[in-house]
Scaffold this active site. Structure first.
Site, PDB file in Angstrom:
ATOM      1  N   GLU A   1       0.653  -1.055  -0.233  1.00  0.00           N
ATOM      2  CA  GLU A   1      -0.083  -0.145   0.011  1.00  0.00           C
ATOM      3  C   GLU A   1       0.916   1.356   0.118  1.00  0.00           C
ATOM      4  O   GLU A   1       0.716   2.307   1.010  1.00  0.00           O
ATOM      5  CB  GLU A   1      -0.851  -0.038   1.175  1.00  0.00           C
ATOM      6  CG  GLU A   1      -1.820  -1.193   1.119  1.00  0.00           C
ATOM      7  CD  GLU A   1      -2.918  -0.962   2.405  1.00  0.00           C
ATOM      8  OE1 GLU A   1      -4.029  -1.587   2.122  1.00  0.00           O
ATOM      9  OE2 GLU A   1      -2.712  -0.502   3.161  1.00  0.00           O
TER      10      GLU A   1
ATOM     11  N   GLU B   1      -6.711  -7.765  -0.873  1.00  0.00           N
ATOM     12  CA  GLU B   1      -7.149  -7.644   0.325  1.00  0.00           C
ATOM     13  C   GLU B   1      -8.526  -7.126   0.499  1.00  0.00           C
ATOM     14  O   GLU B   1      -8.901  -6.344  -0.541  1.00  0.00           O
ATOM     15  CB  GLU B   1      -6.330  -6.599   1.169  1.00  0.00           C
ATOM     16  CG  GLU B   1      -4.922  -6.963   1.598  1.00  0.00           C
ATOM     17  CD  GLU B   1      -4.480  -5.681   2.553  1.00  0.00           C
ATOM     18  OE1 GLU B   1      -5.212  -5.114   3.234  1.00  0.00           O
ATOM     19  OE2 GLU B   1      -3.253  -5.692   2.664  1.00  0.00           O
TER      20      GLU B   1
END
Length: 697
Positions: free
Chosen positions: A143, A298
């Protein structure tokens, strides 16, 4: 196959728990785990001292169980020793505060020390596990930009100066591009330039936009350093997980350096728009590499822990949204995380194995989804065909964010709203970019493309001449790609397509909040002068008039009864139109009363619609329907039961009931891969459920 699994963090657990985990993974149908994402401090325990023994054992156990590994470089969160030994690697905020340790992503992206140590860590991982048969791909960091997208330290300042010198070559070129003749900002050399830290008042917009681009590049260089280290030992595919429509990072630019696009997606289950948000993220990820399937790396099984109110997904939604992602191009459904943590910042973030264990509803849904995804193996690798494209551009949005005025920045919201309109109409959407091939699209939406280059404008005009119907929404082509305002009328670079130029911007309503601190509300009984003054502040929305002769009137009548009133909100424009432009709707009051609000011009075999306001949902739906009629493009969602989405991928039809009521549908024939039953024209779907129909030969 369609991969199924989760982030796995065995460093949190005992050897006995790891053994139990692997048995549970097999029960749930897990085929892959992302391993080692946050394990830097457990592998490099002090600077230069590495311990791989525990990771060796876990990788071997997973391999023996037949579970593939997406192996991380472990660099997502630097270990505490790095900040202790090298405090200059810690990031600095815009106000000059150096951040500390105890969270994650505590690093300056420009730091050469951090980049070196992260690349060394990636190289160590690749050297040790690059040939291990369990490892199928590499997961670099995690991320990027989620918490630190910009750093304002002196290291970043030096890197920014170097970046600017490479971009402009000569300081005079920078001074011209930044407009430094204004406010006495002329720079004699690059050495005098700093990042746009906290300032007395408004910063230079060009400086802000360049710093946004530089900051994105600094993060990309971190990624590329680790990728290069991996490539010395391994040629396996490489990914790093994106985060949907994430503003600070130009994912289209990153995509060329990434083998498999992957995404982290967390729509809010408390909001009615969570289904459209999941679709938007999936469509964007699929589009980044021009239709290549992606991985959902995710999501949550039930709830996150970081919202103020962490609402749980309703029964069926976990599977339904997972299947929706597959319908929109996902070849993997992964979760954060496998086993729910019992300590730390994400203790209450749900997982595939929750605190309650196998007795929970979550575990039942996890096992059921694993069985469903196994049945959908024939879908893997197939592609989505989309007749509609939404054009977007990160650098344009950075220019819009940096621009001071003339009104609120709604660019990112406009992209979401137009995608939502297409989603509700049941039409499949690709995202297109400045470098995209627009051939084959029948409708192209251009929502608030503020800083548009002449090249992008030419591509849109060419697409219209080939037959595309293009919807351009205000404010578009206000500046060129460098942020320099167009002269002779905004949008003139698209005039060949739209037939209009923007003479001026009008912003209704919204007087500054601080005005109330100085003045009382107008009282007509005593304020005889002020009460007689008509001002834009009194206008909250912009009602539009659609003449009965307008083709838009017929569309509105078919949409619903009574005919919906169309509105703009915070933006309006005064247009100068060529004689062959058809006015579809007009503004009804204020200084723009009677002036064109929506226009259309035929352009060779296609056409250009211009919308001079930020239209509401009804306006967007009506304009889309009119464009679809002109393009002879059916809108599959029109006529479907409420709550039902139908999506095509390859030769498979996904029928997804997002609603709270059972839905009955006709016209579906073939085998439902999820149940094995045959649909013979009539299909009944319970609430929050799906069918995947394979067409009969």
């Amino acid at each position: 196959m369609l991969h199924y699994g989760a982030d796995y963090n065995p460093e949190q657990w005992s050897a006995a728990t790891i053994t139990d985990d692997i048995a549970l993974m097999r029960e749930a149908g897990v085929t892959m785990v992302s391993l080692g994402i946050f394990s830097w401090s457990k592998i490099e325990v002090t600077e230069g001292e590495f311990d791989f023994t525990w990771l060796d054992a876990v990788i071997d156990q997973l391999y023996q169980a037949g579970i593939s590994i997406d192996l991380a470089t472990a660099t997502a969160s630097p270990p505490p020793w790095l900040a202790t030994n090298h405090p200059e690697t810690l990031p600095v905020t815009q106000t000059g505060v150096r951040l500390g340790v105890g969270s994650r992503q505590h690093y300056c992206p420009s730091s050469p020390i951090f980049r070196h140590l992260a690349a060394r860590m990636a190289g160590k991982m690749a050297a040790r596990y690059g040939k291990h048969p369990a490892v199928k791909m590499w997961h670099i960091s995690n991320e990027y930009g989620c918490h630190i997208s910009r750093c304002y330290c002196e290291v970043s300042a030096r890197d920014f100066r170097r970046w600017l010198e490479e971009k402009y070559g000569d300081i005079s070129q920078l001074n011209d591009a930044w407009g430094t003749a204004f406010w006495s900002q002329h720079y004699p050399s690059f050495a005098h330039i700093n990042p746009p830290a906290a300032m007395p008042t408004l910063a230079n917009p060009a400086q802000e936009a360049d710093f946004a681009a530089f900051s994105d590049d600094a993060l990309l260089q971190c990624y590329l350093g680790e990728k290069q280290a991996i490539r010395e030992y391994s040629d396996l595919p490489v990914t790093t997980n994106f985060m949907g429509l994430f503003e600070p990072t130009n994912y289209r630019r990153w995509a060329k350096h990434i083998d498999i696009i992957s995404d982290d997606s967390y729509p809010n289950p408390a909001a009615a728009h969570h289904a459209r948000e999941a679709a938007l993220s999936a469509d964007l990820m699929r589009s980044l590499k021009d239709g290549q399937p992606f991985m959902l790396l995710e999501q949550t099984t039930a709830m996150v822990q970081w919202r103020e109110r962490n609402v749980r997904k309703r029964p069926g939604v976990f599977a339904l949204e997972s299947l929706q992602r597959v319908a929109h191009g996902a070849d993997a459904i992964m979760q954060f995380q496998w086993r729910q943590s019992i300590r730390g910042a994400e203790t209450f973030h749900s997982a595939m194995v929750p605190h309650a264990g196998r007795d929970s509803r979550t575990w039942t849904e996890v096992v059921e989804l694993g069985a469903q995804l196994k049945k959908l193996a024939p879908v893997a690798g197939t592609r989505v065909n989309s007749p509609v494209a939404i054009v977007m551009d990160w650098p344009s949005q950075w220019q819009r964010e940096a621009a001071i005025g003339p009104g609120p920045n709604q660019g990112w919201a406009a992209i979401r709203r137009w995608h939502a309109t297409c989603f509700e109409a049941g039409v499949s959407v690709d995202f297109a970019f400045a470098d995209s091939d627009l051939n084959g699209y029948r409708i192209i939406v251009v929502p608030e493309y503020f800083a548009m280059s002449a090249k992008v404008a030419s591509n849109l005009i060419a697409a219209a001449k080939r037959g595309a119907h293009i919807l351009v929404t205000a404010p578009t082509a206000v500046t060129d790609e460098t942020g320099c305002a167009y002269q002779g009328g905004y949008g003139a670079v698209l005039e060949e397509l739209t037939g209009v130029r923007v003479v001026d911007h009008y912003l209704p309503g919204g007087s500054e909040l601080h005005e109330a601190q100085y003045w009382d509300a107008i009282d007509a009984r005593v304020d005889r002068i002020s009460a007689a003054i008509s001002t834009p502040d009194a206008i909250d929305t912009l009602a539009l008039h659609v003449d009965e002769t307008s083709p838009l009137a017929r569309v509105l009548d078919r949409m619903c009864r009574p005919r919906p009133q169309l509105h703009g909100r915070a933006w309006a424009e005064l247009l100068s139109a060529q004689s062959d432009v058809e006015v579809l709707a007009e503004f009804t009051h204020g200084d723009l009363a009677g002036k064109p609000a929506i226009t259309y011009r035929r352009c060779a075999t296609g056409g250009g619609t211009y919308i001079a306001t930020d239209g509401d949902a009804a306006l967007r739906a009506a304009v889309l329907r009119l464009a679809a009629a002109r393009a002879r493009l059916p809108l599959p969602g029109v006529g479907l039961p409420s709550g039902v989405e139908v999506a095509q991928r390859g030769g498979f039809t996904f029928v997804l009931n997002h609603g709270d009521r059972a839905a009955q549908l006709r016209g579906f024939c073939g085998t439902d891969l999820l149940t094995g039953t045959t649909a013979t024209g009539h299909l009944v779907l319970p609430p929050r459920s799906a069918a995947v129909i394979a067409a009969e030969d």
